[in-house]
Scaffold this motif. Structure first.
Motif, PDB file in Angstrom:
ATOM      1  N   ILE A   2     -62.069  39.645  22.026  1.00 39.80           N
ATOM      2  CA  ILE A   2     -63.106  38.477  21.767  1.00 39.80           C
ATOM      3  C   ILE A   2     -62.765  37.437  21.110  1.00 39.80           C
ATOM      4  O   ILE A   2     -62.853  35.890  21.672  1.00 39.80           O
ATOM      5  CB  ILE A   2     -64.271  39.213  21.172  1.00 39.80           C
ATOM      6  CG1 ILE A   2     -65.024  40.275  21.930  1.00 39.80           C
ATOM      7  CG2 ILE A   2     -65.280  37.933  20.689  1.00 39.80           C
ATOM      8  CD1 ILE A   2     -65.711  39.836  23.055  1.00 39.80           C
ATOM      9  N   ALA A   3     -61.922  37.801  19.926  1.00 39.44           N
ATOM     10  CA  ALA A   3     -61.359  36.563  19.287  1.00 39.44           C
ATOM     11  C   ALA A   3     -60.366  35.621  20.174  1.00 39.44           C
ATOM     12  O   ALA A   3     -60.332  34.380  19.914  1.00 39.44           O
ATOM     13  CB  ALA A   3     -60.754  37.030  18.094  1.00 39.44           C
ATOM     14  N   ARG A   4     -59.673  36.229  20.876  1.00 39.80           N
ATOM     15  CA  ARG A   4     -58.766  35.523  21.886  1.00 39.80           C
ATOM     16  C   ARG A   4     -59.534  34.453  22.772  1.00 39.80           C
ATOM     17  O   ARG A   4     -59.077  33.358  22.886  1.00 39.80           O
ATOM     18  CB  ARG A   4     -57.911  36.391  22.645  1.00 39.80           C
ATOM     19  CG  ARG A   4     -56.869  37.098  22.076  1.00 39.80           C
ATOM     20  CD  ARG A   4     -55.852  37.990  23.038  1.00 39.80           C
ATOM     21  NE  ARG A   4     -55.195  38.670  22.085  1.00 39.80           N
ATOM     22  CZ  ARG A   4     -55.398  40.118  21.954  1.00 39.80           C
ATOM     23  NH1 ARG A   4     -56.042  40.680  22.594  1.00 39.80           N
ATOM     24  NH2 ARG A   4     -54.180  40.647  21.098  1.00 39.80           N
ATOM     25  N   VAL A   5     -60.593  34.936  23.274  1.00 38.73           N
ATOM     26  CA  VAL A   5     -61.469  34.042  24.034  1.00 38.73           C
ATOM     27  C   VAL A   5     -62.104  33.044  23.195  1.00 38.73           C
ATOM     28  O   VAL A   5     -61.891  31.767  23.625  1.00 38.73           O
ATOM     29  CB  VAL A   5     -62.658  34.799  24.669  1.00 38.73           C
ATOM     30  CG1 VAL A   5     -63.672  34.007  25.366  1.00 38.73           C
ATOM     31  CG2 VAL A   5     -62.231  36.023  25.529  1.00 38.73           C
ATOM     32  N   ILE A   6     -62.525  33.299  21.898  1.00 43.77           N
ATOM     33  CA  ILE A   6     -63.126  31.952  21.132  1.00 43.77           C
ATOM     34  C   ILE A   6     -61.822  31.048  20.766  1.00 43.77           C
ATOM     35  O   ILE A   6     -62.041  30.109  21.014  1.00 43.77           O
ATOM     36  CB  ILE A   6     -63.565  32.723  19.921  1.00 43.77           C
ATOM     37  CG1 ILE A   6     -64.808  33.539  20.294  1.00 43.77           C
ATOM     38  CG2 ILE A   6     -64.186  31.864  18.939  1.00 43.77           C
ATOM     39  CD1 ILE A   6     -65.365  34.341  19.294  1.00 43.77           C
ATOM     40  N   ALA A   7     -60.641  31.928  20.508  1.00 45.88           N
ATOM     41  CA  ALA A   7     -59.595  30.741  19.859  1.00 45.88           C
ATOM     42  C   ALA A   7     -59.273  30.044  21.105  1.00 45.88           C
ATOM     43  O   ALA A   7     -58.724  28.839  20.857  1.00 45.88           O
ATOM     44  CB  ALA A   7     -58.382  31.867  19.686  1.00 45.88           C
ATOM     45  N   GLU A   8     -59.194  30.410  22.244  1.00 46.91           N
ATOM     46  CA  GLU A   8     -58.841  29.554  23.689  1.00 46.91           C
ATOM     47  C   GLU A   8     -59.504  28.554  23.536  1.00 46.91           C
ATOM     48  O   GLU A   8     -59.170  27.484  24.061  1.00 46.91           O
ATOM     49  CB  GLU A   8     -58.809  30.623  24.791  1.00 46.91           C
ATOM     50  CG  GLU A   8     -58.043  30.013  25.977  1.00 46.91           C
ATOM     51  CD  GLU A   8     -58.053  31.040  26.985  1.00 46.91           C
ATOM     52  OE1 GLU A   8     -58.571  30.604  28.229  1.00 46.91           O
ATOM     53  OE2 GLU A   8     -58.091  32.210  26.889  1.00 46.91           O
ATOM     54  N   HIS A   9     -60.799  28.707  23.383  1.00 48.58           N
ATOM     55  CA  HIS A   9     -61.810  27.474  23.615  1.00 48.58           C
ATOM     56  C   HIS A   9     -62.303  26.640  22.294  1.00 48.58           C
ATOM     57  O   HIS A   9     -62.664  25.547  22.662  1.00 48.58           O
ATOM     58  CB  HIS A   9     -63.183  28.123  24.258  1.00 48.58           C
ATOM     59  CG  HIS A   9     -62.861  28.797  25.843  1.00 48.58           C
ATOM     60  ND1 HIS A   9     -62.877  27.795  26.869  1.00 48.58           N
ATOM     61  CD2 HIS A   9     -62.581  29.693  25.965  1.00 48.58           C
ATOM     62  CE1 HIS A   9     -62.424  28.374  27.794  1.00 48.58           C
ATOM     63  NE2 HIS A   9     -62.190  29.898  27.368  1.00 48.58           N
ATOM     64  N   LEU A  10     -62.100  27.434  21.212  1.00 50.73           N
ATOM     65  CA  LEU A  10     -62.778  26.738  20.012  1.00 50.73           C
ATOM     66  C   LEU A  10     -62.085  25.205  19.726  1.00 50.73           C
ATOM     67  O   LEU A  10     -62.526  24.466  19.363  1.00 50.73           O
ATOM     68  CB  LEU A  10     -62.439  27.553  18.844  1.00 50.73           C
ATOM     69  CG  LEU A  10     -63.231  27.127  17.485  1.00 50.73           C
ATOM     70  CD1 LEU A  10     -64.747  26.784  17.630  1.00 50.73           C
ATOM     71  CD2 LEU A  10     -62.931  28.150  16.413  1.00 50.73           C
ATOM     72  N   SER A  11     -60.529  25.571  19.975  1.00 47.81           N
ATOM     73  CA  SER A  11     -59.670  24.273  19.792  1.00 47.81           C
ATOM     74  C   SER A  11     -60.594  22.953  20.355  1.00 47.81           C
ATOM     75  O   SER A  11     -60.397  22.236  19.681  1.00 47.81           O
ATOM     76  CB  SER A  11     -58.442  24.483  20.350  1.00 47.81           C
ATOM     77  OG  SER A  11     -57.520  23.349  20.322  1.00 47.81           O
ATOM     78  N   GLY A  12     -60.763  23.105  21.471  1.00 47.87           N
ATOM     79  CA  GLY A  12     -61.247  21.729  22.023  1.00 47.87           C
ATOM     80  C   GLY A  12     -62.662  21.353  21.661  1.00 47.87           C
ATOM     81  O   GLY A  12     -63.077  20.224  21.747  1.00 47.87           O
ATOM     82  N   HIS A  13     -63.288  22.082  20.836  1.00 46.93           N
ATOM     83  CA  HIS A  13     -64.491  21.720  20.103  1.00 46.93           C
ATOM     84  C   HIS A  13     -64.275  21.252  18.526  1.00 46.93           C
ATOM     85  O   HIS A  13     -65.273  20.997  18.158  1.00 46.93           O
ATOM     86  CB  HIS A  13     -65.621  22.898  20.186  1.00 46.93           C
ATOM     87  CG  HIS A  13     -65.688  23.209  21.631  1.00 46.93           C
ATOM     88  ND1 HIS A  13     -66.926  22.713  22.585  1.00 46.93           N
ATOM     89  CD2 HIS A  13     -65.124  23.939  22.639  1.00 46.93           C
ATOM     90  CE1 HIS A  13     -66.869  22.872  23.558  1.00 46.93           C
ATOM     91  NE2 HIS A  13     -65.962  24.037  23.901  1.00 46.93           N
ATOM     92  N   LEU A  14     -63.024  21.603  18.161  1.00 50.80           N
ATOM     93  CA  LEU A  14     -62.808  21.254  16.713  1.00 50.80           C
ATOM     94  C   LEU A  14     -61.998  19.836  16.635  1.00 50.80           C
ATOM     95  O   LEU A  14     -61.366  19.324  17.549  1.00 50.80           O
ATOM     96  CB  LEU A  14     -61.926  22.185  16.039  1.00 50.80           C
ATOM     97  CG  LEU A  14     -62.638  23.499  15.660  1.00 50.80           C
ATOM     98  CD1 LEU A  14     -61.663  24.554  15.397  1.00 50.80           C
ATOM     99  CD2 LEU A  14     -63.671  23.279  14.619  1.00 50.80           C
ATOM    100  N   PRO A  15     -62.191  18.931  15.521  1.00 46.25           N
ATOM    101  CA  PRO A  15     -61.742  17.668  15.244  1.00 46.25           C
ATOM    102  C   PRO A  15     -60.040  17.747  15.665  1.00 46.25           C
ATOM    103  O   PRO A  15     -59.615  18.765  14.807  1.00 46.25           O
ATOM    104  CB  PRO A  15     -62.015  17.218  13.901  1.00 46.25           C
ATOM    105  CG  PRO A  15     -63.164  18.181  13.615  1.00 46.25           C
ATOM    106  CD  PRO A  15     -63.120  19.319  14.382  1.00 46.25           C
ATOM    107  N   GLY A  16     -59.755  16.923  16.299  1.00 46.92           N
ATOM    108  CA  GLY A  16     -58.029  16.745  16.472  1.00 46.92           C
ATOM    109  C   GLY A  16     -57.706  18.006  17.391  1.00 46.92           C
ATOM    110  O   GLY A  16     -56.396  18.055  17.301  1.00 46.92           O
ATOM    111  N   ASN A  17     -58.449  18.812  17.921  1.00 47.82           N
ATOM    112  CA  ASN A  17     -58.058  19.645  18.859  1.00 47.82           C
ATOM    113  C   ASN A  17     -56.935  20.594  18.356  1.00 47.82           C
ATOM    114  O   ASN A  17     -55.760  20.785  18.661  1.00 47.82           O
ATOM    115  CB  ASN A  17     -57.525  19.371  20.152  1.00 47.82           C
ATOM    116  CG  ASN A  17     -58.620  18.589  20.852  1.00 47.82           C
ATOM    117  OD1 ASN A  17     -58.288  17.633  21.255  1.00 47.82           O
ATOM    118  ND2 ASN A  17     -59.787  19.099  20.755  1.00 47.82           N
TER     119      ASN A  17
END
Lengths: 321, 638
Positions: A41-56
């Motif tokens: 589950i964490a891998r799925v979150i990690a993959e997508h979270l970057s695009g939603h955090l400042p500076g990716n």
């Protein structure tokens, strides 16, 4: 209302300045092994979270195993950096156990900056299809792991709220052993599987759901003080037998002492995943009950413990004051 | 018979066979490297094969999981460090054989026993398919209790000529297995308020300390692996194969016990190994003493641990309950392809079930074939210079132990169990007896309480329980008739300083545990109090006897080897804390190899660089270990 609006605006402005200095690398730390379901589950979150955090930023996963999540909780409370470069994904069991029995904790789990949880899921009670039983049956035997486990807590809720004559048998090590005992007819029910694991493992041909804990539609409408009042009115033959929220799956938190601005940046990023179609498709393939809900995990834990041990509530209240 | 043809056609599909072979190669590699488990490799590979046909994915998984217990024998036999928990029992006799210059014979025997065990396990699975479900569901919790107690009875066998020391070692194993959160009440027992101990003592650390460090200390003292000149030869390997064939009865008995116990969820591979070892050790006719290079002590556990794969699959396929952690991945693959384990496996998916049987058989043949072909090269390791081998093995052991929890306590425990193992071995205390107590203790306590909660005293009327009770009664009567239960016979004369230290330590542990257990609540005190009382009671007469027994002096050389090794462990641990593993490991390997042999500095340099690269790949790149910040970086301002 005005005060809340102003606070939100201040936080928003502050989070904009935080965004400018956001770390270029972020680690999602999990309390399980890299081969666990949590890691998947964490891998799925990690993959997508970057695009939603400042500076990716680059988002990695790191495993901090040990003491059923307490090792990670300790690091979050004591040593992890507070600059937003570390975020934990954990189970709420750590918080529950901290409330029930704080011995062994030389830190406060409650200090972690809780962000919210990914799966607002319902926990079910099941019986064997070949040997069906009603949860109200006199002396029904409910299987559980040790008294600090979720299985025991769920079983205890059932016993306290619905069937005081139920016999709670503890000592199984995990769900596999409990399921085996259910198949063999040694126990008649257990409370613990989520809808997603139940469906994913296709157990419907040998087990049947008889009750669910924490129907999300019911829970929002009720306050803590209403919980016991409604117990007598529950239809005991249908699914929900309590109204406790169980926002304890894939719970996110930041190290103790992290600024409210950084927390707000994370909450916003996690909330925005709710609108990320690709993310939701990947997440719900594993956990169908997806919806990220920001929330204060401590108050959720207080509600859950009302059904198990009111003394715990007092302790939780002391922590919050 | 159509289902068989269908199964054969799907098994011998080139893509499926290629995946199976890939799984076998990966399985052999992870088995041979201490600290890297098959489960980890499965988790790593599974996302990469998303989209492949189910037979191909299952071929990969079964190939991988079937052979890790074949190759884990290599480090176990050659340097005494088990490649995985499944090879701990193999160290007992496998490593002494290597020291006697018969490493290739031991490996030949181990591989062929693994092959036969794997095939018997697959055959048993095929035979059991029609009766799988009722078979598994007919067992009850008291039966598991009976199996666990039965396993503990083998202490009497593995203790050899020192039954009282064996009993004490087993009791200490039982006592230490209690550390952690108790299975019934969730009460913390012997955790000293430290969350590190909540999960109990790590099997990996305990056994790597007890076996791995001890053998490395011995290696340092001797300066070479083999005591005779090492000559690797095909005839020696084939001699090992012939040993296995000659012991076919033992292979069949061990394999069947491995399959049966493998089918019981909750019975781990280490228990399966020791039960098989116990079966072998019951026969004392001919051959060297067990623990000193008896080939039967290699054949039995190796047959059993490969046969258990077939056993593990029985509950997995029959009722969807994973027989081991690895089987969870098999279940995941099945469910992702819409296949429901259970009765339908025997109707709608019968060809797939038989494909799985073929996968196990083929994987074992391939795995053994590859290992046998490589045996000469692998056994050549025994000729490797100790000055290079020991530092590299120590680096793997220390980092493997440290990554268990990434806490200083990991390394402290490794040192403690290393020291305990050294004392036990030097003074003739059975480490196998300790292992049995440590592994079976949690099951015995848990199954007892579960049986009592579910059945009351009626659990004593289960046939399996009655049989075990009769065996225990028979043993007691036999010992009484032989006069071995007289008060005088229940004492040994501790004539070495090591014996006295261990006796005092164990009795002290018993007394301390008894007092601590007084504070436990709700029944969680019963098991620790019984074990602690027994420990103190059994130890006390021998302690009193020590006062009238003259002290025997000796063992100076062993003590030097032990001190040197523990010093190395302490040095490497300190370096890891101070400067981090990527600086500590090369510095340690180079320095230690220079210290042991100044003439090999170039080889030391190359070995240090290569080992660090491998360690970086294993721990940092593949496992993404979250190492704690080295102290030196905390000391640097900014």
């Amino acid at each position: 209302m005005l005060k809340e609006t102003i606070t939100a605006m201040v936080l928003l402005l502050a989070s904009n300045s935080v965004a400018a200095e956001f770390p270029s690398k972020v680690s999602i730390k999990i309390g399980n092994s890299m081969s666990s379901g949590t890691a998947a589950i964490a891998r799925v979150i990690a993959e997508h979270l970057s695009g939603h955090l400042p500076g990716n930023p680059v988002v990695n996963i790191e495993a901090v195993e040990g003491a059923r999540g307490v090792q990670l909780a300790r690091q979050m409370a004591t040593t992890e950096p507070k600059d937003g470069s570390v975020v934990a994904m954990t189970s709420m069991s750590v918080l529950h156990n901290f409330l029930i029995d704080p011995a062994g904790y030389d830190f406060s789990v409650a200090d972690t900056v809780w962000l919210g949880a990914f799966a607002n899921t319902i926990v079910y009670c099941v019986t064997a299809r070949a040997n069906p039983a009603a949860l109200t049956d006199e002396g029904i035997i409910i299987g559980a792991a040790n008294k600090a486990s979720d299985f025991y807590r769920n079983g205890m809720m059932l016993k306290n709220l619905i069937n005081p004559s139920a016999q709670l048998v503890s000592g199984f090590t995990n769900e596999v052993e409990i399921m085996a005992a259910l198949e063999r007819g040694e126990i008649q029910a257990y409370c613990g599987p989520t809808r997603s694991t139940y469906e994913r493992e296709k157990r419907a041909d040998i087990q049947q759901i008889v009750a669910g804990i924490g129907d999300p539609q019911a829970l929002e409408a009720r306050g803590v003080s209403d919980l016991f009042k409604d117990v007598d009115g529950l239809d005991r033959d249908v699914l929900e037998f309590s109204t406790f929220p169980t926002k304890w799956f894939y719970t996110m938190g930041l190290p103790a002492g992290t600024s409210p601005e950084i927390a707000e940046v994370y909450r916003e990023a996690l909330r925005s995943l709710n609108a990320d179609v690709d993310f939701i498709a990947e997440f719900t393939a594993r956990v169908p009950e997806y919806q990220f809900r920001p929330g204060d995990m401590l108050s959720e834990a207080i509600k859950i413990h009302l059904a198990t041990d009111p003394a715990v509530i007092e302790r939780a209240r002391q922590i919050t004051q | 018979m159509n289902f068989l043809l269908e199964a054969l056609s799907s098994t011998f599909n080139p893509v499926v066979l290629a995946m199976l072979l890939f799984g076998v190669v990966v399985g052999l590699l992870v088995g041979a490297l201490p600290g890297i488990g098959g489960v980890f490799a499965m988790a790593l590979l599974l996302p990469l094969v998303d989209g492949f046909d189910i037979s191909a994915v299952l071929g990969l998984l079964i190939g991988l999981t079937s052979v890790t217990t074949t190759s884990d024998t290599m480090p176990a036999v050659l340097i005494g460090v088990p490649g995985s928990a499944a090879a701990i029992a193999t160290v007992e006799d496998g490593h002494p054989l290597a020291r006697q210059g018969e490493g290739d014979r031991a490996l030949g025997a181990a591989y062929s026993a693994s092959l036969l065990g794997g095939l018997i396990g697959a055959f048993a699975l095929a035979l059991a398919i029609p009766v799988l479900r009722p078979l598994v569901l007919s067992l009850r919790t008291p039966d598991f209790l009976a199996v666990s107690v039965f396993g503990l009875l083998f202490v009497a066998v593995v203790a050899g000529r020192q039954p009282l020391k064996g009993l004490l070692a087993a009791l200490v194993g039982l006592l230490l297995s209690i550390v952690g959160v108790d299975p019934l009440q969730g009460v913390q027992r012997f955790t000293f308020g430290n969350s590190y101990f909540w999960d109990g003592l790590s099997f990996t650390i305990v056994f790597v300390g007890l076996y791995g460090l001890v053998e490395l200390a011995d290696l340092l003292r001797r300066g070479r692996i083999t005591e005779t000149r090492f000559q690797s030869s095909l005839p020696a390997v084939l001699r090992g194969v012939r040993d296995t064939l000659r012991e076919w009865r033992l292979v069949v008995a061990s394999s069947l016990s491995g399959t049966f116990l493998g089918a019981v969820p909750g019975i781990g591979v280490t228990t399966i190994d020791w039960v098989a070892y116990g079966i072998a050790a019951r026969d004392r006719k001919g051959g060297p003493e067990y623990g000193k290079g008896n080939i039967r002590g290699v054949i039995a556990p190796e047959s059993a641990n490969n046969a258990k794969e077939g056993g593990n699959l029985i509950p997995t396929l029959a009722i969807g309950l994973p027989g081991s952690i690895g089987m969870i991945f098999v279940l995941t693959v099945l469910s992702e392809h819409g296949i429901v384990p259970g009765p339908k496996m025997l109707t709608e998916h019968l060809p797939l079930v038989y494909s799985i049987v073929f996968f196990i058989a083929i994987a074992n043949v391939l795995g053994t074939g590859i290992c046998l072909l490589m045996t000469r090269q692998i056994a050549g390791l025994a000729a490797a210079p100790v000055a290079l081998l020991v530092p590299v093995a120590l680096a793997l052991i220390v980092l493997g132990a440290y990554t268990t929890h990434l806490r200083p306590e990991d390394l402290l425990l490794l040192l403690l169990f290393g020291a305990l193992g050294l004392l036990m071995k030097a003074n003739g205390w059975s480490r196998a007896a300790f292992a049995l107590g440590f592994l079976l203790g949690p099951n015995i306590e848990r199954y007892y309480f579960l049986s009592a909660q579910l059945n009351g005293w009626a659990f004593l009327s289960r046939p399996a329980v009655i049989v075990v009770l009769c065996i225990v009664a028979g043993l007691i009567v036999r010992l009484a008739l032989q006069g071995r239960l007289r008060p005088g016979a229940l004492v040994f004369a501790p004539d070495t300083a090591g014996d006295r230290m261990l006796l005092a330590l164990f009795a002290g542990l018993g007394a301390l545990a008894f007092i601590s257990a007084l504070g436990f609540s709700g029944g969680s005190d019963m098991f620790p109090r019984i074990v602690a009382s027994l420990l103190a009671l059994v130890a006390l007469p021998s302690i009193l006897r020590a006062f009238g027994t003259p002290l025997r002096v000796g063992g100076g050389a062993a003590a030097v080897g032990a001190a040197k090794l523990l010093g190395f462990v302490g040095l490497l641990s300190g370096l890891v804390f101070m400067v981090g593993h990527l600086v500590a490991v090369p510095a340690f390997i180079f320095a230690a190899s220079l210290l042991l042999d100044r003439t090999r500095w170039r080889a030391g340099l190359v070995t240090a660089a290569m080992s660090t690269a491998v360690i970086y790949l294993l721990f940092d790149e593949l496992q993404h270990v979250s190492w704690p910040t080295p102290l030196i970086t905390l000391a640097i301002p900014g």
